[in-house]
Write an enzyme that holds these catalytic residues in place. Structure first.
Site, PDB file in Angstrom:
ATOM      1  N   GLY A  12       0.825  -1.212   0.000  1.00 21.37           N
ATOM      2  CA  GLY A  12       0.000   0.000   0.000  1.00 21.37           C
ATOM      3  C   GLY A  12       0.856   1.258   0.000  1.00 21.37           C
ATOM      4  N   SER A  14       1.593   3.563  -2.525  1.00 20.75           N
ATOM      5  CA  SER A  14       1.461   4.626  -3.527  1.00 20.75           C
ATOM      6  C   SER A  14       1.059   5.957  -2.907  1.00 20.75           C
ATOM      7  CB  SER A  14       0.436   4.223  -4.596  1.00 20.75           C
ATOM      8  OG  SER A  14      -0.813   3.948  -3.991  1.00 20.75           O
ATOM      9  N   ILE A  17       1.147   6.932   4.474  1.00 17.51           N
ATOM     10  CA  ILE A  17       2.228   6.441   5.329  1.00 17.51           C
ATOM     11  C   ILE A  17       3.141   5.485   4.558  1.00 17.51           C
ATOM     12  CG2 ILE A  17       2.736   5.014   7.358  1.00 17.51           C
ATOM     13  CD1 ILE A  17       0.114   6.128   8.627  1.00 17.51           C
ATOM     14  N   ASP A  63      -3.907  -6.522  -5.354  1.00 18.63           N
ATOM     15  CA  ASP A  63      -4.858  -6.325  -4.258  1.00 18.63           C
ATOM     16  C   ASP A  63      -4.470  -7.284  -3.128  1.00 18.63           C
ATOM     17  OD1 ASP A  63      -7.030  -6.558  -2.511  1.00 18.63           O
ATOM     18  OD2 ASP A  63      -8.508  -6.281  -4.109  1.00 18.63           O
ATOM     19  N   VAL A  64      -4.105  -6.744  -1.972  1.00 16.42           N
ATOM     20  CA  VAL A  64      -3.598  -7.615  -0.889  1.00 16.42           C
ATOM     21  C   VAL A  64      -4.657  -8.552  -0.327  1.00 16.42           C
ATOM     22  CG1 VAL A  64      -1.803  -5.964  -0.204  1.00 16.42           C
ATOM     23  CG2 VAL A  64      -4.006  -5.950   0.997  1.00 16.42           C
ATOM     24  N   ASN A  90       1.690  -2.471   5.389  1.00 17.33           N
ATOM     25  CA  ASN A  90       1.084  -1.147   5.603  1.00 17.33           C
ATOM     26  C   ASN A  90      -0.316  -1.006   5.022  1.00 17.33           C
ATOM     27  OD1 ASN A  90       1.271   1.975   5.919  1.00 17.33           O
ATOM     28  ND2 ASN A  90       0.869   1.629   3.742  1.00 17.33           N
ATOM     29  N   SER A 143      -1.962   0.204  14.833  1.00 21.40           N
ATOM     30  CA  SER A 143      -2.583   1.505  15.123  1.00 21.40           C
ATOM     31  C   SER A 143      -2.788   1.677  16.614  1.00 21.40           C
ATOM     32  CB  SER A 143      -3.943   1.577  14.428  1.00 21.40           C
ATOM     33  OG  SER A 143      -4.652   2.721  14.842  1.00 21.40           O
ATOM     34  N   SER A 145      -5.450   2.229  17.422  1.00 24.64           N
ATOM     35  CA  SER A 145      -6.740   1.532  17.448  1.00 24.64           C
ATOM     36  C   SER A 145      -6.616   0.069  17.871  1.00 24.64           C
ATOM     37  CB  SER A 145      -7.408   1.601  16.077  1.00 24.64           C
ATOM     38  OG  SER A 145      -7.644   2.933  15.725  1.00 24.64           O
ATOM     39  N   TYR A 156     -12.847  -1.994  11.981  1.00 25.01           N
ATOM     40  CA  TYR A 156     -11.434  -1.662  11.749  1.00 25.01           C
ATOM     41  C   TYR A 156     -10.556  -1.956  12.964  1.00 25.01           C
ATOM     42  CZ  TYR A 156      -7.455   1.651  11.081  1.00 25.01           C
ATOM     43  OH  TYR A 156      -6.224   2.246  10.984  1.00 25.01           O
ATOM     44  N   LYS A 160      -6.783  -4.086  13.627  1.00 27.00           N
ATOM     45  CA  LYS A 160      -5.509  -3.503  14.084  1.00 27.00           C
ATOM     46  C   LYS A 160      -5.002  -4.221  15.333  1.00 27.00           C
ATOM     47  CE  LYS A 160      -4.966  -1.178  10.682  1.00 27.00           C
ATOM     48  NZ  LYS A 160      -3.744  -1.063   9.869  1.00 27.00           N
ATOM     49  N   THR A 188      -3.289   9.641  15.062  1.00 26.98           N
ATOM     50  CA  THR A 188      -4.039  10.198  13.928  1.00 26.98           C
ATOM     51  C   THR A 188      -3.063  10.933  13.015  1.00 26.98           C
ATOM     52  OG1 THR A 188      -5.986  10.415  15.320  1.00 26.98           O
ATOM     53  CG2 THR A 188      -5.992  11.640  13.247  1.00 26.98           C
TER      54      THR A 188
HETATM   55  P1  NAD Z   1      -3.902   5.793   2.883  1.00 23.00           P
HETATM   56  O1  NAD Z   1      -5.323   5.597   2.504  1.00 23.00           O
HETATM   57  O2  NAD Z   1      -3.192   6.998   2.393  1.00 23.00           O
HETATM   58  O3  NAD Z   1      -3.024   4.547   2.535  1.00 23.00           O
HETATM   59  C1  NAD Z   1      -3.506   3.233   2.507  1.00 23.00           C
HETATM   60  C2  NAD Z   1      -2.822   2.548   1.375  1.00 23.00           C
HETATM   61  O4  NAD Z   1      -3.267   1.189   1.311  1.00 23.00           O
HETATM   62  C3  NAD Z   1      -3.184   3.204   0.042  1.00 23.00           C
HETATM   63  O5  NAD Z   1      -2.013   3.362  -0.710  1.00 23.00           O
HETATM   64  C4  NAD Z   1      -4.127   2.211  -0.584  1.00 23.00           C
HETATM   65  O6  NAD Z   1      -4.118   2.222  -1.985  1.00 23.00           O
HETATM   66  C5  NAD Z   1      -3.581   0.898  -0.033  1.00 23.00           C
HETATM   67  N1  NAD Z   1      -4.561  -0.161  -0.120  1.00 23.00           N
HETATM   68  C6  NAD Z   1      -5.845  -0.148   0.285  1.00 23.00           C
HETATM   69  N2  NAD Z   1      -6.431  -1.301  -0.027  1.00 23.00           N
HETATM   70  C7  NAD Z   1      -5.498  -2.054  -0.649  1.00 23.00           C
HETATM   71  C8  NAD Z   1      -5.503  -3.349  -1.226  1.00 23.00           C
HETATM   72  N3  NAD Z   1      -6.614  -4.089  -1.207  1.00 23.00           N
HETATM   73  N4  NAD Z   1      -4.364  -3.812  -1.773  1.00 23.00           N
HETATM   74  C9  NAD Z   1      -3.253  -3.071  -1.804  1.00 23.00           C
HETATM   75  N5  NAD Z   1      -3.181  -1.832  -1.289  1.00 23.00           N
HETATM   76  C10 NAD Z   1      -4.296  -1.342  -0.709  1.00 23.00           C
HETATM   77  O7  NAD Z   1      -3.917   5.779   4.477  1.00 23.00           O
HETATM   78  P2  NAD Z   1      -2.698   5.676   5.510  1.00 23.00           P
HETATM   79  O8  NAD Z   1      -3.113   6.465   6.678  1.00 23.00           O
HETATM   80  O9  NAD Z   1      -1.403   5.974   4.858  1.00 23.00           O
HETATM   81  O10 NAD Z   1      -2.772   4.137   5.940  1.00 23.00           O
HETATM   82  C11 NAD Z   1      -1.673   3.261   5.924  1.00 23.00           C
HETATM   83  C12 NAD Z   1      -1.792   2.292   7.083  1.00 23.00           C
HETATM   84  O11 NAD Z   1      -1.626   3.001   8.300  1.00 23.00           O
HETATM   85  C13 NAD Z   1      -3.148   1.586   7.171  1.00 23.00           C
HETATM   86  O12 NAD Z   1      -2.959   0.223   7.485  1.00 23.00           O
HETATM   87  C14 NAD Z   1      -3.830   2.299   8.322  1.00 23.00           C
HETATM   88  O13 NAD Z   1      -4.744   1.472   8.991  1.00 23.00           O
HETATM   89  C15 NAD Z   1      -2.640   2.630   9.187  1.00 23.00           C
HETATM   90  N6  NAD Z   1      -2.902   3.704  10.137  1.00 23.00           N
HETATM   91  C16 NAD Z   1      -3.222   4.948   9.697  1.00 23.00           C
HETATM   92  C17 NAD Z   1      -3.490   5.949  10.620  1.00 23.00           C
HETATM   93  C18 NAD Z   1      -3.859   7.347  10.241  1.00 23.00           C
HETATM   94  O14 NAD Z   1      -4.308   8.102  11.109  1.00 23.00           O
HETATM   95  N7  NAD Z   1      -3.693   7.754   8.985  1.00 23.00           N
HETATM   96  C19 NAD Z   1      -3.393   5.655  11.982  1.00 23.00           C
HETATM   97  C20 NAD Z   1      -3.079   4.371  12.375  1.00 23.00           C
HETATM   98  C21 NAD Z   1      -2.819   3.401  11.447  1.00 23.00           C
HETATM   99  C1  RM4 Z   2      -6.295   5.082  13.046  1.00 21.23           C
HETATM  100  C2  RM4 Z   2      -6.796   6.023  14.098  1.00 21.23           C
HETATM  101  C3  RM4 Z   2      -6.972   7.349  13.468  1.00 21.23           C
HETATM  102  C4  RM4 Z   2      -7.858   7.233  12.267  1.00 21.23           C
HETATM  103  C5  RM4 Z   2      -7.309   6.193  11.320  1.00 21.23           C
HETATM  104  C6  RM4 Z   2      -8.216   5.956  10.135  1.00 21.23           C
HETATM  105  O1  RM4 Z   2      -6.108   3.808  13.512  1.00 21.23           O
HETATM  106  O2  RM4 Z   2      -8.040   5.569  14.607  1.00 21.23           O
HETATM  107  O3  RM4 Z   2      -7.489   8.294  14.388  1.00 21.23           O
HETATM  108  O4  RM4 Z   2      -7.931   8.478  11.625  1.00 21.23           O
HETATM  109  O5  RM4 Z   2      -7.172   5.001  11.974  1.00 21.23           O
END
Ligand code: NAD
Ligand code: RM4
Length: 253
Positions: A12, A14, A17, A63-64, A90, A143, A145, A156, A160, A188
């Protein structure tokens, strides 16, 4: 250059994070293979940034949620770079939705992407590392979470918590191979995943107000913790988790 000569795989990657972490690992000397689902332009842009740093990058679509993606991703990364030293799980989704009328498809899709996908990806990466015979590092983007609930995240947060539990169990299963398995717990972080949720100004201000460091996170905030867990600096760290949340979790009263 904490990751000089290492090959890092990130799912993930592209955007958000994953993309920041992929580029951050390249800045520390790694060649990086990126998995992405649909955003070809985003994946190619990330590869271009990696190459601009003087490292090799490759973007591999898949697609994962399909277990076949995992073996194909690892096989293509090995074909390109010869080995896998670090695997960052990720990819994830969080389609915010109320509990009482959660659509079955939303629940199942979230489980399949976040947890089932992780299971097969980690398994494929671990098999490659075991074959290489000289250890490795697996990092799950879990997370905050995993530790706290969310009214619109009932599908969700279990994924996590499950991801962290998976890291704990595989840390035991893979310890004999010197493969370390750890979780990061971002708080967040401002990315596409929560853009709509945080468009609600009241919620955004509430979330900001809970953070002792006074700001929401940026994807780049995950680079240092990821590089630490990926590198030999953490050679005796396995089965652990690290909050990267500006202090939000401990800020109850
Ligand atoms: P994001 O939506 O920018 O990134 C998620 C990535 O996963 C995207 O690039 C998306 O294309 C990819 N993805 C989604 N479904 C997919 C699939 N089926 N196959 C392959 N790739 C797929 O959001 P992010 O915040 O960068 O999230 C990255 C990770 O961090 C996630 O696992 C999310 O749960 C975790 N996370 C994010 C936050 C936050 O606040 N942003 C907090 C805690 C954890
Ligand atoms: C995280 C946490 C963040 C939320 C993202 C989607 O695990 O809950 O607050 O914005 O998920």
């Amino acid at each position: 250059m904490l990751l000089e000569g290492k090959t890092v795989l990130v799912t993930g990657a592209s955007a958000g994070i994953g993309r920041a972490v992929a580029i951050g690992c390249a800045a520390h000397g790694a060649n990086v293979a990126l998995n992405f689902s649909r955003d070809v332009a985003g994946a190619n842009a990330a590869v271009a940034e990696i190459e601009a740093l003087g490292r090799k990058g490759i973007a591999i679509q898949g697609d994962v949620s399909d277990p076949a993606t995992a073996t194909a991703f690892v096989a293509q990364a090995v074909e390109a770079f010869g080995r896998v030293d670090v695997f960052v799980n990720n990819a994830g989704i969080c389609p915010f939705h109320a509990f009482l009328d959660m659509p079955v498809e939303t629940f199942e899709r979230t489980m399949r992407v976040n947890l089932h996908g992780a299971y097969f990806m980690v398994q494929a990466a671990a098999n490659q590392m075991v074959k290489q015979g000289d250890g490795g590092s697996i990092i799950a983007m879990s997370s905050i979470s995993a530790l706290v609930g969310g009214e619109y995240q009932t599908h969700y947060t279990p994924t996590k918590a499950g991801l962290h539990s998976l890291m704990q169990s595989v840390a035991i299963a893979l310890g004999k191979h010197n493969i370390r398995c750890n979780s990061l717990f971002p708080g967040t972080i401002l990315t596409d995943i929560n853009k709509d949720d945080l468009a609600d100004q009241e919620k955004r201000s509430y979330m900001e107000g809970r953070i002792p460091l006074g700001r929401l996170g940026q994807p780049e905030d995950l680079v240092g913790p990821t590089v630490f867990l990926a590198s030999d600096l953490s050679q005796y760290v396995t089965g652990a988790s690290l909050l990267v949340d500006g202090g939000a979790y401990v800020n109850l009263q």
